[in-house]
Design a protein around this motif. Structure first.
Motif, PDB file in Angstrom:
ATOM      1  N   THR A  93      11.341 -24.846  21.833  1.00 40.98           N
ATOM      2  CA  THR A  93      11.262 -24.736  20.370  1.00 40.98           C
ATOM      3  C   THR A  93      12.011 -25.901  19.727  1.00 40.98           C
ATOM      4  O   THR A  93      12.911 -26.485  20.345  1.00 40.98           O
ATOM      5  CB  THR A  93      11.912 -23.426  19.859  1.00 40.98           C
ATOM      6  OG1 THR A  93      13.329 -23.611  19.789  1.00 40.98           O
ATOM      7  CG2 THR A  93      11.598 -22.245  20.753  1.00 40.98           C
ATOM      8  N   ALA A 116       5.983 -25.911  19.649  1.00 44.57           N
ATOM      9  CA  ALA A 116       7.450 -25.911  19.527  1.00 44.57           C
ATOM     10  C   ALA A 116       7.898 -26.059  18.073  1.00 44.57           C
ATOM     11  O   ALA A 116       8.855 -25.425  17.636  1.00 44.57           O
ATOM     12  CB  ALA A 116       8.023 -27.046  20.371  1.00 44.57           C
ATOM     13  N   CYS A 145       7.972 -22.852  15.741  1.00 43.65           N
ATOM     14  CA  CYS A 145       8.824 -21.707  16.084  1.00 43.65           C
ATOM     15  C   CYS A 145       9.954 -21.508  15.081  1.00 43.65           C
ATOM     16  O   CYS A 145      10.579 -22.465  14.636  1.00 43.65           O
ATOM     17  CB  CYS A 145       9.454 -21.911  17.463  1.00 43.65           C
ATOM     18  SG  CYS A 145       8.257 -21.808  18.781  1.00 43.65           S
TER      19      CYS A 145
END
Ligand SMILES: Nc1ncnc2c1ncn2[C@@H]1O[C@H](COP(=O)(O)OP(=O)(O)OP(=O)(O)O)[C@@H](O)[C@H]1O
Ligand SMILES: [Mg+2]
Length: 377
Positions: free
Chosen positions: A274, A355, A358
């Protein structure tokens, strides 16, 4: 026009046994359009009624312009309140309904006529001035209710769910009219609504309230521009509240911290990278990973993916909503995909979790800063 300042406002009932609002601090600037949102019962109407003067302030200070108005009666505060039920006088015409308050306040006929005509022009009610309420649509009646407020030339407009009685298409139309009226008059406005789209489109600033939790210092969760709350919710409550359908949450723990990127492992075993700054945390800390329904990638493969079982599919033509079951999901999980292909309930569906899409929250629900969130003005 005026600014409104709320300093440490509290509201309690039963001699302090039941608190509804605690430590509400808010600066509303001159000409701003501010929306109060939050679940039913969190105190939105109560706070609005405190600004109006219809509800006592338990403690704290309320200023309109530079005057402290805690003990000032409502009619001296120069605020105009518009409620969900518009309660027009049925035996009076539109003109008489709008003029009534001014007559009671002993304004002269010329002033009354001028103000009513101006309001009718702004609200596009001129052709209806001699009609009675029963011969008008809900949207037209609601405009008369707003007109009744406009003619008073209030310093601040206070709206409590003014459009919630209208059907969907009228709501959309009235929403645009309210935006136009605010552009026109630039009067400071405070607007309570359940409707996220109304809040996101009308307000410069949204105030998110939550039901006051036992021992909480305040139930004001976040104040910010609509897209700021959407992209940078300060905590899990705001993240779950702003956005529709709501954000999906997965349970997991941090396996690698970092100031730019981090890695977490979901309770179901998948490892997800993330773009969050987790430098204040340590490996092993419990987290919730949030992803919005429209941010997950449909039928992905490889890294940063999660596979669930399809529970239900809603096909709407241009898009579909897919409801998934998966071991790490906290509540429910819905994905929005841009096709309406047939998919079988019970089959597997793998979603990609970018990522940079998130959101990450610690075990207290506080956000880890997103390091690659979209830019907004
Ligand atoms: N006299 C009272 N004594 C105790 N609690 C009260 C009293 N009046 C209101 N409340 C409580 O205050 C809380 C806030 O009510 P309020 O009407 O401000 O909520 P709201 O956010 O406007 O909700 P909704 O979205 O349903 O309109 C509610 O939980 C309500 O039960
Ligand atoms: Mg209410």
């Amino acid at each position: 026009m005026a600014e409104v300042k709320l300093c440490n406002l509290d509201k309690s009932y039963d001699d302090g046994k039941t608190y509804v609002l605690k430590n509400i601090n808010l600066d509303i600037e001159d000409g701003e359009f501010v929306a109060f949102v939050g679940p039913s019962g969190c105190g939105k109407s109560t706070l609005l009624r405190m600004i109006c003067g219809l509800e006592d302030i338990t403690s704290g200070e309320l200023f309109i312009d530079t005057s402290k108005v805690n003990d000032m009666p409502p009619n001296e505060r120069q605020v105009g309140m518009v409620f969900q039920s518009y309660a027009l006088y049925p035996h009076m015409s539109v003109r008489e309904n709008m003029a009534f308050g001014l007559k009671l306040a002993n304004h002269d006929k010329k002033t009354i006529d001028e103000r009513v005509n101006d309001a009718a022009r702004i609200l596009q009610l001129e052709p209806l001035l001699d009609r009675k309420p029963k011969a008008m649509s809900g949207g037209q009646r609601q405009r008369v209710a707003i007109g009744r407020s406009i003619v008073q030339e209030p310093k601040v407009f206070l709206f409590d769910e003014p459009l919630s009685n209208l059907d969907v298409s009228l709501r959309v139309q009235m929403r645009q009219e309210l935006a136009r009226i605010h552009d026109n008059l630039k009067t400071t406005a405070v607007y309570v609504t359940h409707d996220q789209i109304e809040a996101m489109t009308l307000a410069n600033k949204i105030v998110v309230l939550s039901p006051l939790a036992e021992g909480a210092e305040s139930n004001l969760e976040q104040v910010g521009a609509p897209l700021e709350l959407f992209h940078h919710p300060r905590n899990k409550f705001v993240a779950g509240f702003i956005g529709s359908p709501k954000m999906n949450f997965f349970k997991g723990e941090i396996i690698e911290t970092g100031s730019e990127t981090s890695r977490v492992m979901l309770d179901s075993g998948e490892v997800i990278r993330t773009c969050n700054d987790t430098s204040r945390a340590k490996a092993g800390d419990k987290i919730s990973l949030g992803i919005r329904p429209q941010d997950a990638i449909s039928e992905a493969s490889g890294d940063n993916t999660v596979t669930g079982t399809i529970q239900a599919v809603e096909r709407l033509g241009t898009e579909s909503f897919i409801y998934l079951e998966q071991a790490a999901i906290e509540d429910s999980c819905v994905l929005r995909v841009e096709d309406s292909r047939r998919r079988e309930n019970g089959s597997n569906f793998t979603m990609g979790i970018p990522a940079e899409s998130c959101h990450l929250f610690d075990s207290h629900g506080q956000s880890f800063v997103r390091t690659k969130a979209p830019h907004f003005d």
